[in-house]
Structure formats: structure tokens, C-alpha cells
Write an enzyme that holds these catalytic residues in place. Sequence first.
Site, PDB file in Angstrom:
ATOM      1  N   ASP A  12       0.858  -1.178   0.000  1.00 34.48           N
ATOM      2  CA  ASP A  12       0.000   0.000   0.000  1.00 34.48           C
ATOM      3  C   ASP A  12       0.905   1.242   0.000  1.00 34.48           C
ATOM      4  OD1 ASP A  12      -2.297   1.492   0.181  1.00 34.48           O
ATOM      5  OD2 ASP A  12      -2.977   0.558   2.049  1.00 34.48           O
ATOM      6  N   ASP A  14      -0.204   5.058   0.743  1.00 34.48           N
ATOM      7  CA  ASP A  14      -0.502   6.078   1.760  1.00 34.48           C
ATOM      8  C   ASP A  14      -0.552   5.429   3.145  1.00 34.48           C
ATOM      9  OD1 ASP A  14      -0.824   8.729   2.207  1.00 34.48           O
ATOM     10  OD2 ASP A  14      -2.692   8.903   1.088  1.00 34.48           O
ATOM     11  N   ASP A 209      -2.117  -0.156   5.900  1.00 33.69           N
ATOM     12  CA  ASP A 209      -2.167   0.498   7.206  1.00 33.69           C
ATOM     13  C   ASP A 209      -3.552   0.432   7.834  1.00 33.69           C
ATOM     14  OD1 ASP A 209      -3.326   2.256   5.398  1.00 33.69           O
ATOM     15  OD2 ASP A 209      -2.805   3.998   6.624  1.00 33.69           O
TER      16      ASP A 209
END
Lengths: 212, 212
Positions: A12, A14, A209
Site C-alpha cells: 500500500d 498512503d 495500514d
Amino acid sequence: MLADPYDAILLDLDGVLYRWPEPIEGAAEAVRALRDASKRIAFVTNNASRTPAQVAERLASVGVDAKPEEIVTSALATATLLAERGVGSAFVVGEEGLLEALGDAGIRVVDASADEVDVVVVGFDRGADYTKLKDASVLVERGVSLVASNADASFPAPGGESWPGAGALLAAIETTTGARGEVVGKPEPPLFERALASAGGGRPLVVGDRLD
Amino acid sequence: MLADPYDAILLDLDGVLYRWPEPIEGAAEAVRALRDASKRIAFVTNNASRTPAQVAERLASVGVDAKPEEIVTSALATATLLAERGVGSAFVVGEEGLLEALGDAGIRVVDASADEVDVVVVGFDRGADYTKLKDASVLVERGVSLVASNADASFPAPGGESWPGAGALLAAIETTTGARGEVVGKPEPPLFERALASAGGGRPLVVGDRLD
């Protein structure tokens, strides 16, 4: 290393490789270590507004070395999925990354007034206006299928503001029509499946996240 | 007559007095009969984009005699409610009917960049664009309260199409922010309460074509 049992690492962006515009400490080194360990890597993003080349530039600016062909955006995954289904033409609420991905996949981007529109595709679009939302809604009411590159409610804008995301524009069309869009991006499977196909390998590790 | 036990008759427009642009048979005569029976009448509409004078013209064109002061739009009810709360300034996603009603109630319509914005008001707005939805969302994220003149999902456009209604624009802002707007129009109480206050009387009969 933690990644030992896995041959493909889906990263991922961001919150994992940067918290835009700041790098995340250790992220660049971690990507280098994965490369040294010969892991297959794909960089995965729900953002459908940027092209892979633009995403690679962004990663370079926070010290992460990435090739455009390693980057899988929800726009690319959407275009691949639709091309596999034989979709020929699309009315699009979206920006350059989505328009380019559809075009590269051989899908004609058409006006709402076109004789044939196979699908309505919705992504993040700062150029969206009432007419675009109306045209998309009227097509969906006529039975054209509705697909969203992603359904992120908001877009983290510079300065900490949250702006309407693809999911907010999708919500307007869904509310108008009562239809539900098919979502390609995270947390739905198609984007991950496309990223794994792109990276290759059979035992993927997804590094994100948050669950969405 | 059916209306005998009631002293105030609150009449819905669409589906009751016309099915735009067609009159509904017997509607004009029914309104005359209510007047002959000295009933207090209010014409009630969720539509926030037209002024009472414009609504009266529309009613005249289908043969229904109505005075602008008998017409209670969700825009008027919203303006009255906000003025009663002491609201001084509003950022508005809306058309002429809403802007005029707020102005008449002494509420300043301001830009998103104004020093003080007391409330974000959302109605039907064919001029809505990404920037307007973004500005509204950012204000709501900062804690400004969110009020909708109505939450109609769609707007019945000429030709039988359904276009995005105030509720669709509201959905985009609610999705972005996670906030829930306060709705003034039908089926919520404030619009009916305002219509009854306008008509006067104490035993109201609401004549509508559906529960929302």
C-alpha cells in the site's frame, strides 16, 4: 525477515510508504531489502486519478525506487477487468489516470449522448459537476452498469482537509438511481487480484495500514 | 366533504395538484371547493429551487388558483427555522428559491472563505460542482452544522428522467464527512409545522401522494 514465507509483496502507498508529502521512516530501506531478497513487488493504490508514471515520480520524491510497471492503480485494475469482460465504451466520471487506463485497455471513453455506452465508470474527479452526475445517473437508470474504481469516501488533500472522494461521487449517483456500484478498489478483491497477477508469484503478503 | 373535520388543508403539489406538466383531473375544482368551504389552505413543496411566486405561476398554468403567500416551500421553512435559531450566515448549495428565502429571512449567504459561516445549507442545485461540494464538506469537517432543505433522492426532470436531487448532493457531503444533515422537508416535521403556522388553524389535514 517477516516477508520470508512470501514471494510477492503487495505494498500500500498512503500510510505505508509515505504520509504525503512526508516519507515514512524506514520505508525506502524496507523496499530495498525486499528487492535484495528477490521478492516480487507491486505498489497498490486506490487512487485512480494518477498514472503509474505519476505515482512512480511521487514515490521517487520520498526516496522509494519503483518502476511504473510495478504500480497497480484501481484505474488500471478497473480497465483490465472491463476489457476482460469485452466492454467497448464507457462514460467516465474521472481524471487522467482513469481515462488513460481505459484508453490503453482499448475502451472508448464516450459522451452520455453516444449511441452505445456499455458502462458508467466512477472515480475521483475534481472536474465533476451536476451535469456529469446527472448524465451518469440517467445512463444507470436506463440499465447501464455502474462500476467504481474505488469507493474512498474522502480524499486526503494538502493541509489536512478531506475532500470528496470517488465514494462520495458514487454515493450521489447511487442515491439518485437506487443502484449499487461494483467497486474494484480496496477492500474489494479485484485490485488485489490484479496486483498479484502483475507481480507474479503465488504466496502474496499485503502490507497496508488499515483494513479499507 | 372529506375535509369537513379539518380547518387547515396542507396540499402537496407533485402527484396531488399536477403530474408535471399535466394537470390532475379534479384538482383545480377540489381547491375551489375547499375555498368555498372557508378552509385555510397551504400549498406545500419540498422543492427548494423555486420561489413562491414561481410556484404560484406553475399552479396557475395547471388551473389551480394559489397566492404566493399560501405557498410554503422547504426553502422558506429552512430559512424560518434558521432565523429562529439566530443563524446569521450560511454557505449554500442551492438555487434561487433557497438563496432568496434565506436572504428574505435576514441570513447572509457567504462564500466558504468567509470569516464566519454559521451553517451549511444544501438543496437542489443544478450548478453544484466539485468545488462547491468540497467547500461544503470542509466546513462541515470544521464543525459547521449541516442542514438540508429536503432529502429527495432524485428530481423528476422533463421527459421522465430522474436527476440528482438535494438528497443526492447531501449524500456526497455526508459520505465525505461522516456527518448527518438535519432535514427540514418532507417527511420530517419542520416543513409541515411551518405550513400549519402559515395557514393557521389547529386541525390540519395533509394531502399527499406518498409517505415521503
